[in-house]
Design a protein around this motif. Structure first.
Motif, PDB file in Angstrom:
ATOM      1  N   GLN A 100       0.834  -1.202   0.000  1.00 49.84           N
ATOM      2  CA  GLN A 100       0.000   0.000   0.000  1.00 49.84           C
ATOM      3  C   GLN A 100       0.866   1.249   0.000  1.00 49.84           C
ATOM      4  OE1 GLN A 100      -2.593  -0.213   3.404  1.00 49.84           O
ATOM      5  NE2 GLN A 100      -3.721  -2.006   2.627  1.00 49.84           N
ATOM      6  N   ALA A 101       0.333   2.309  -0.580  1.00 51.17           N
ATOM      7  CA  ALA A 101       1.033   3.600  -0.571  1.00 51.17           C
ATOM      8  C   ALA A 101       1.005   4.189   0.834  1.00 51.17           C
ATOM      9  CB  ALA A 101       0.379   4.551  -1.560  1.00 51.17           C
ATOM     10  N   ASP A 106      -3.894  13.775   5.485  1.00 54.12           N
ATOM     11  CA  ASP A 106      -4.919  14.296   4.571  1.00 54.12           C
ATOM     12  C   ASP A 106      -5.214  13.339   3.410  1.00 54.12           C
ATOM     13  OD1 ASP A 106      -2.676  14.499   3.018  1.00 54.12           O
ATOM     14  OD2 ASP A 106      -2.792  16.665   2.695  1.00 54.12           O
ATOM     15  N   GLY A 107      -4.519  12.204   3.384  1.00 52.39           N
ATOM     16  CA  GLY A 107      -4.774  11.198   2.359  1.00 52.39           C
ATOM     17  C   GLY A 107      -3.847  11.254   1.165  1.00 52.39           C
ATOM     18  N   SER A 108      -3.034  12.289   1.058  1.00 47.02           N
ATOM     19  CA  SER A 108      -2.130  12.393  -0.090  1.00 47.02           C
ATOM     20  C   SER A 108      -0.953  11.428   0.057  1.00 47.02           C
ATOM     21  CB  SER A 108      -1.608  13.830  -0.219  1.00 47.02           C
ATOM     22  OG  SER A 108      -0.876  14.201   0.943  1.00 47.02           O
ATOM     23  N   LYS A 109      -0.423  10.951  -1.072  1.00 46.66           N
ATOM     24  CA  LYS A 109       0.679   9.991  -1.058  1.00 46.66           C
ATOM     25  C   LYS A 109       2.012  10.673  -0.753  1.00 46.66           C
ATOM     26  CE  LYS A 109      -1.508   6.974  -4.502  1.00 46.66           C
ATOM     27  NZ  LYS A 109      -1.380   6.384  -5.862  1.00 46.66           N
ATOM     28  N   ILE A 110       2.854   9.994  -0.012  1.00 45.71           N
ATOM     29  CA  ILE A 110       4.188  10.490   0.301  1.00 45.71           C
ATOM     30  C   ILE A 110       5.145  10.042  -0.797  1.00 45.71           C
ATOM     31  CG2 ILE A 110       6.123  10.347   1.926  1.00 45.71           C
ATOM     32  CD1 ILE A 110       4.095   9.994   4.158  1.00 45.71           C
ATOM     33  N   LYS A 111       5.941  10.969  -1.323  1.00 41.72           N
ATOM     34  CA  LYS A 111       6.900  10.671  -2.389  1.00 41.72           C
ATOM     35  C   LYS A 111       8.319  10.720  -1.851  1.00 41.72           C
ATOM     36  CE  LYS A 111       3.661  11.037  -5.717  1.00 41.72           C
ATOM     37  NZ  LYS A 111       3.307   9.997  -6.712  1.00 41.72           N
ATOM     38  N   ASP A 112       9.220   9.931  -2.475  1.00 42.60           N
ATOM     39  CA  ASP A 112      10.632  10.005  -2.090  1.00 42.60           C
ATOM     40  C   ASP A 112      11.328  11.091  -2.905  1.00 42.60           C
ATOM     41  OD1 ASP A 112      11.090   8.967  -4.618  1.00 42.60           O
ATOM     42  OD2 ASP A 112      11.516   6.937  -3.921  1.00 42.60           O
ATOM     43  N   ASN A 116       9.042   9.001  -6.519  1.00 45.96           N
ATOM     44  CA  ASN A 116       8.299   7.743  -6.487  1.00 45.96           C
ATOM     45  C   ASN A 116       7.470   7.628  -5.211  1.00 45.96           C
ATOM     46  OD1 ASN A 116       9.519   6.770  -8.928  1.00 45.96           O
ATOM     47  ND2 ASN A 116      11.381   6.330  -7.748  1.00 45.96           N
ATOM     48  N   THR A 117       6.315   7.004  -5.312  1.00 43.95           N
ATOM     49  CA  THR A 117       5.451   6.810  -4.148  1.00 43.95           C
ATOM     50  C   THR A 117       6.092   5.861  -3.149  1.00 43.95           C
ATOM     51  OG1 THR A 117       3.457   7.180  -5.484  1.00 43.95           O
ATOM     52  CG2 THR A 117       3.171   6.050  -3.372  1.00 43.95           C
ATOM     53  N   VAL A 118       6.112   6.261  -1.881  1.00 44.27           N
ATOM     54  CA  VAL A 118       6.647   5.406  -0.820  1.00 44.27           C
ATOM     55  C   VAL A 118       5.580   4.365  -0.471  1.00 44.27           C
ATOM     56  CG1 VAL A 118       7.491   5.325   1.559  1.00 44.27           C
ATOM     57  CG2 VAL A 118       8.071   7.270   0.079  1.00 44.27           C
ATOM     58  N   THR A 119       5.987   3.111  -0.399  1.00 40.85           N
ATOM     59  CA  THR A 119       5.034   2.033  -0.116  1.00 40.85           C
ATOM     60  C   THR A 119       5.445   1.249   1.120  1.00 40.85           C
ATOM     61  OG1 THR A 119       6.214   0.456  -1.534  1.00 40.85           O
ATOM     62  CG2 THR A 119       4.466   1.776  -2.560  1.00 40.85           C
ATOM     63  N   ARG A 120       4.498   0.451   1.620  1.00 33.72           N
ATOM     64  CA  ARG A 120       4.763  -0.441   2.746  1.00 33.72           C
ATOM     65  C   ARG A 120       3.966  -1.726   2.539  1.00 33.72           C
ATOM     66  NH1 ARG A 120       1.060   2.158   7.667  1.00 33.72           N
ATOM     67  NH2 ARG A 120      -0.905   2.132   6.507  1.00 33.72           N
ATOM     68  N   THR A 121       4.441  -2.794   3.134  1.00 32.18           N
ATOM     69  CA  THR A 121       3.748  -4.076   3.050  1.00 32.18           C
ATOM     70  C   THR A 121       2.896  -4.258   4.294  1.00 32.18           C
ATOM     71  OG1 THR A 121       5.512  -5.070   1.726  1.00 32.18           O
ATOM     72  CG2 THR A 121       3.996  -6.569   2.848  1.00 32.18           C
ATOM     73  N   VAL A 122       1.592  -4.426   4.097  1.00 32.73           N
ATOM     74  CA  VAL A 122       0.653  -4.595   5.195  1.00 32.73           C
ATOM     75  C   VAL A 122       0.264  -6.071   5.290  1.00 32.73           C
ATOM     76  CG1 VAL A 122      -1.617  -3.975   6.100  1.00 32.73           C
ATOM     77  CG2 VAL A 122      -0.251  -2.265   4.893  1.00 32.73           C
ATOM     78  N   GLU A 123       0.529  -6.684   6.444  1.00 31.32           N
ATOM     79  CA  GLU A 123       0.161  -8.080   6.673  1.00 31.32           C
ATOM     80  C   GLU A 123      -1.290  -8.147   7.163  1.00 31.32           C
ATOM     81  OE1 GLU A 123       2.059 -10.677   6.045  1.00 31.32           O
ATOM     82  OE2 GLU A 123       3.860  -9.537   5.494  1.00 31.32           O
ATOM     83  N   PHE A 124      -2.081  -9.057   6.592  1.00 34.79           N
ATOM     84  CA  PHE A 124      -3.473  -9.222   6.982  1.00 34.79           C
ATOM     85  C   PHE A 124      -3.578 -10.192   8.157  1.00 34.79           C
ATOM     86  CE2 PHE A 124      -4.095  -8.566   2.234  1.00 34.79           C
ATOM     87  CZ  PHE A 124      -4.332  -7.197   2.375  1.00 34.79           C
TER      88      PHE A 124
END
Length: 385
Positions: A100-101, A106-112, A116-124
């Motif tokens: 996920q981004a 405020d909901g806006s995506k964080i860029k490096d 590029n959009t910074v992402t993370r892996t979310v475990e369910f």
């Protein structure tokens, strides 16, 4: 773009039901009018991996002669292009995590620093029902011709289909008794009975019949322990016959020896009614058929691309599932049935695995995102940009 997309098992159940009535399903009609197999094992040509039973059936029902399938992203990454206007075919896979981004409050995506959009892996907490849309090689530009790909994937010294079938039967350790006029599995004696090989039209027919009976053989309590109620040809035995027929089709495609529907056309009417009344039976039958194929082919259940776990197809005591504007709580489980409570009314009722609501709750639990869409090639390319 269509919303409220039907679950995969419903789509497959509806397609097969229609084809059962017409006599054109790949189970009933193993060979197409052009002489090619009606069912080939779908494969991702980049990874060389295949797809689990329900996905494989859905892909095969599209009728393509080319077994190669991939996503639009995979095609693009390998310098291929999905043809404009092509529609993807749905597959499901168990998903334990999601990329996920990372967003601001405020909901806006964080860029490096490179934009590029910074992402993370979310475990369910629980395995969810992942979805993807695949395209056949006939829908993809610049992909190598099928003959060229097949030649490149051939291995020197590979066994012939008959030799592979002989090895599978030998490795199973099943007791096979030859003689008589019929092919059947005796679940009391745990024996497979087959006519002598000379009584079949050819050797291939013999091995197809043997593989079908081996599929039934796996249901013994000492092996996969399936419910095998009823006598051969009875309504009660129809679910088992569907599982064995699908498994024989999967194995026949894997060994490239094909499959034969045999002498069971009367089952198709029962199958049609069964799948119409309870579409989720398609999911259960496909899952059991995959287990049969895995056992006889001697492999672990890791065939599914991206698969990391098996989806839970039952309910657990204390579980609450949001569905259709309310929520359903599992109060208890007694035998195969469940005691349920509907949150908005407090109504208590019993739920059977054969009830339509059962399948809907399983799908809602495994797939929280209820709004799905059918993707065209153009729409798929836009994902992730």
């Amino acid at each position: 773009m269509s919303k409220n997309f039907k679950p995969l098992y419903v789509q497959v159940a509806e397609k097969l039901t229609a084809q059962f009535k017409e006599g054109t399903s790949p189970i009933q009609k193993p060979i197409k009018e052009n002489g090619l197999p009606a069912f080939v094992a779908p494969v991702n040509p980049i990874t060389g991996k295949g797809y689990s039973a329900l996905n494989a059936i859905n892909l095969a029902l599209k009728g393509h002669d080319d077994p190669r399938w991939m996503s639009a992203d995979t095609a693009s990454f390998n310098n291929y292009q999905v043809k404009e206007g092509s529609k993807g075919t749905l597959i499901n896979f168990p998903k334990k995590n999601e990329i996920q981004a990372v967003r601001r409050p405020d909901g806006s995506k964080i860029k490096d620093d490179d934009g590029n959009t910074v992402t993370r892996t979310v475990e369910f907490d629980k395995v969810q029902n992942g979805k993807a849309f695949l395209f056949n090689a006939t829908q993809i530009k610049d992909i190598p011709p099928l003959a060229e790909w097949l030649k490149a994937t051939q291995r020197p010294g590979d066994l012939s289909p008959v030799e592979k079938a002989e090895k599978l039967i030998r490795d199973s350790g099943a007791v096979i008794v030859h003689g008589g006029e019929e092919a059947f599995y005796d679940k009391i004696k745990d024996e497979i009975h087959l006519p002598e090989i000379e009584q079949f039209d050819n050797d291939t027919r013999y091995y197809q019949a043997a593989i079908h009976q081996l599929a039934h053989w796996t249901g013994h309590e000492s092996r996969l322990n399936r419910q095998m109620d009823g006598n051969l040809g009875s309504v009660k035995y129809a679910p088992e016959e569907l599982r064995a027929s699908i498994a024989a089709m999967l194995i026949g495609a894997e060994l490239k020896i094909g499959h034969s529907f045999g002498q069971h056309p009367a089952y198709t009417g029962t199958w049609s009614k069964m799948l119409k009344d309870e579409p989720f039976e398609m999911s259960r039958a496909a899952a059991d058929a995959q287990k049969i194929a895995n056992k006889l082919l001697g492999r672990e259940e890791k065939r599914e691309i991206i698969q990391e776990a098996t989806l839970n197809t039952s309910l657990s005591k204390g579980e609450e599932i949001p569905y259709n504007g309310t929520s359903y709580k599992v109060l208890d489980k007694k035998g195969r049935n469940f005691e349920m409570e509907k949150a908005d009314t407090g109504e208590k009722f019993k739920l059977k695995p054969t009830d339509k609501l059962f399948g809907n709750l399983i799908d809602a639990r495994n797939n929280p995102a209820s709004q799905e869409m059918e993707l065209t090639a153009e729409q798929t390319h836009k994902i992730g940009r």
